[in-house]
Every structure is written in structure tokens, then in C-alpha cells.
Motif scaffolding. Sequence first.
Motif, PDB file in Angstrom:
ATOM      1  N   GLY A  47       0.810  -1.199   0.000  1.00 22.18           N
ATOM      2  CA  GLY A  47       0.000   0.000   0.000  1.00 22.18           C
ATOM      3  C   GLY A  47       0.847   1.254   0.000  1.00 22.18           C
ATOM      4  O   GLY A  47       1.892   1.307   0.652  1.00 22.18           O
ATOM      5  N   VAL A  48       0.409   2.252  -0.739  1.00 19.81           N
ATOM      6  CA  VAL A  48       1.108   3.528  -0.838  1.00 19.81           C
ATOM      7  C   VAL A  48       0.279   4.644  -0.199  1.00 19.81           C
ATOM      8  O   VAL A  48       0.776   5.392   0.635  1.00 19.81           O
ATOM      9  N   SER A  49      -0.990   4.709  -0.602  1.00 18.45           N
ATOM     10  CA  SER A  49      -1.835   5.785  -0.095  1.00 18.45           C
ATOM     11  C   SER A  49      -3.286   5.410  -0.299  1.00 18.45           C
ATOM     12  O   SER A  49      -3.622   4.546  -1.122  1.00 18.45           O
ATOM     13  N   CYS A  50      -4.148   6.066   0.445  1.00 13.72           N
ATOM     14  CA  CYS A  50      -5.573   5.811   0.321  1.00 13.72           C
ATOM     15  C   CYS A  50      -6.328   7.091   0.620  1.00 13.72           C
ATOM     16  O   CYS A  50      -5.872   7.913   1.434  1.00 13.72           O
ATOM     17  N   ILE A  51      -7.478   7.251  -0.033  1.00 15.05           N
ATOM     18  CA  ILE A  51      -8.322   8.404   0.211  1.00 15.05           C
ATOM     19  C   ILE A  51      -9.749   7.923   0.402  1.00 15.05           C
ATOM     20  O   ILE A  51     -10.220   7.031  -0.311  1.00 15.05           O
ATOM     21  N   SER A  52     -10.430   8.496   1.367  1.00 14.66           N
ATOM     22  CA  SER A  52     -11.800   8.113   1.651  1.00 14.66           C
ATOM     23  C   SER A  52     -12.739   8.587   0.540  1.00 14.66           C
ATOM     24  O   SER A  52     -12.358   9.395  -0.311  1.00 14.66           O
ATOM     25  N   SER A  57     -10.425  12.099   4.345  1.00 11.71           N
ATOM     26  CA  SER A  57      -9.430  11.333   5.093  1.00 11.71           C
ATOM     27  C   SER A  57      -8.448  10.695   4.130  1.00 11.71           C
ATOM     28  O   SER A  57      -8.838  10.127   3.105  1.00 11.71           O
ATOM     29  N   THR A  58      -7.164  10.819   4.449  1.00 11.50           N
ATOM     30  CA  THR A  58      -6.120  10.224   3.612  1.00 11.50           C
ATOM     31  C   THR A  58      -5.117   9.473   4.487  1.00 11.50           C
ATOM     32  O   THR A  58      -4.887   9.851   5.644  1.00 11.50           O
ATOM     33  N   THR A  69       1.042  12.959  -2.654  1.00 12.92           N
ATOM     34  CA  THR A  69      -0.241  13.526  -2.254  1.00 12.92           C
ATOM     35  C   THR A  69      -1.354  12.877  -3.057  1.00 12.92           C
ATOM     36  O   THR A  69      -1.300  12.870  -4.289  1.00 12.92           O
ATOM     37  N   ILE A  70      -2.333  12.348  -2.349  1.00 13.83           N
ATOM     38  CA  ILE A  70      -3.485  11.729  -3.014  1.00 13.83           C
ATOM     39  C   ILE A  70      -4.646  12.725  -2.988  1.00 13.83           C
ATOM     40  O   ILE A  70      -4.824  13.479  -2.028  1.00 13.83           O
ATOM     41  N   SER A  71      -5.411  12.732  -4.059  1.00 15.53           N
ATOM     42  CA  SER A  71      -6.570  13.617  -4.141  1.00 15.53           C
ATOM     43  C   SER A  71      -7.601  12.974  -5.049  1.00 15.53           C
ATOM     44  O   SER A  71      -7.314  11.999  -5.744  1.00 15.53           O
ATOM     45  N   ARG A  72      -8.801  13.522  -5.044  1.00  9.33           N
ATOM     46  CA  ARG A  72      -9.839  12.973  -5.903  1.00  9.33           C
ATOM     47  C   ARG A  72     -10.716  14.075  -6.428  1.00  9.33           C
ATOM     48  O   ARG A  72     -10.892  15.119  -5.772  1.00  9.33           O
ATOM     49  N   CYS A 103     -10.977   3.639   4.370  1.00 12.82           N
ATOM     50  CA  CYS A 103      -9.656   3.540   3.765  1.00 12.82           C
ATOM     51  C   CYS A 103      -8.818   2.437   4.409  1.00 12.82           C
ATOM     52  O   CYS A 103      -8.973   2.121   5.590  1.00 12.82           O
ATOM     53  N   SER A 104      -7.893   1.909   3.614  1.00 10.19           N
ATOM     54  CA  SER A 104      -6.970   0.896   4.110  1.00 10.19           C
ATOM     55  C   SER A 104      -5.742   0.873   3.208  1.00 10.19           C
ATOM     56  O   SER A 104      -5.810   1.275   2.045  1.00 10.19           O
TER      57      SER A 104
END
Length: 123
Positions: A47-52, A57-58, A69-72, A103-104
Motif C-alpha cells: 500500500g502507498v496511499s488511500c483516500i476516503s 481522510s487520507t 499527495t493523493i486527491s480525488r 480507507c486501508s
Amino acid sequence: QLQLVESGGGLVQPGGSLRLSCAASGFTLDYSAIGWFRQAPGKEREGVSCISSSGGSTNYADPVKGRFTISRDNAKNTVYLQMNSLKSEVTAVYFCAARDSYCSLFVDRFGSWGQGTQVTVSS
């Protein structure tokens, strides 16, 4: 057909940046947490990153904190992973995955996966 498609990978020099995209087709991402994972040659997927689903929540794996940086953008049905200050050790195939829950960063918590995009950091 439900599909996740990653894009944006490529060859970049150390210290450079890339932005990966994960686009969904056939379903909306609005209710899904989206995770980014990577798999280097000879290694397990991690796993690297997760976003709700709301984006409120990240999570980030320790090695990428402060650099990724994760975004959506739910209007575009797309999740992004901005990767800065890239180092050779991040070379891997990057995958995105969706789950209709929180998230996970655990691979086995996700059931819907894209095909991956190759990221290579090399001079």
C-alpha cells in the motif's frame, strides 16, 4: 463493465515528479475509498496511499509521507497521486483499487483493481 484505469506513469529522473490518475468507468467512485498500491520486481504488492470516499481522510505509507499527495475529483470520477522528489526505490508498477468501505493500505481489503501503470525512476 466496471473498470479502473491507471495512467500517468513513465520514466522520470531522480528528483522529478509524476502525477498518476485512476479513472473509473462503468461505476461511480463517489462511494468508494480508493487506494494506490505498488509492486516492484520480485516484491509483494504494498500500500502507498488511500483516500476516503469524501476525500476528507487520507493515509500514506511512511516511505512516501511528505512526498506523495493523493486527491480525488468525484465530478471527473478520478483519483490522483502526485509524486514528488522521486527516488529510484519507488520504481514499480502502480495500481489503484476501490473498496466500498473505509480507507486501508492492506492489499487484501480491496476487490476491484486496475491493470497498473509503470513508474521508473532512473537517470
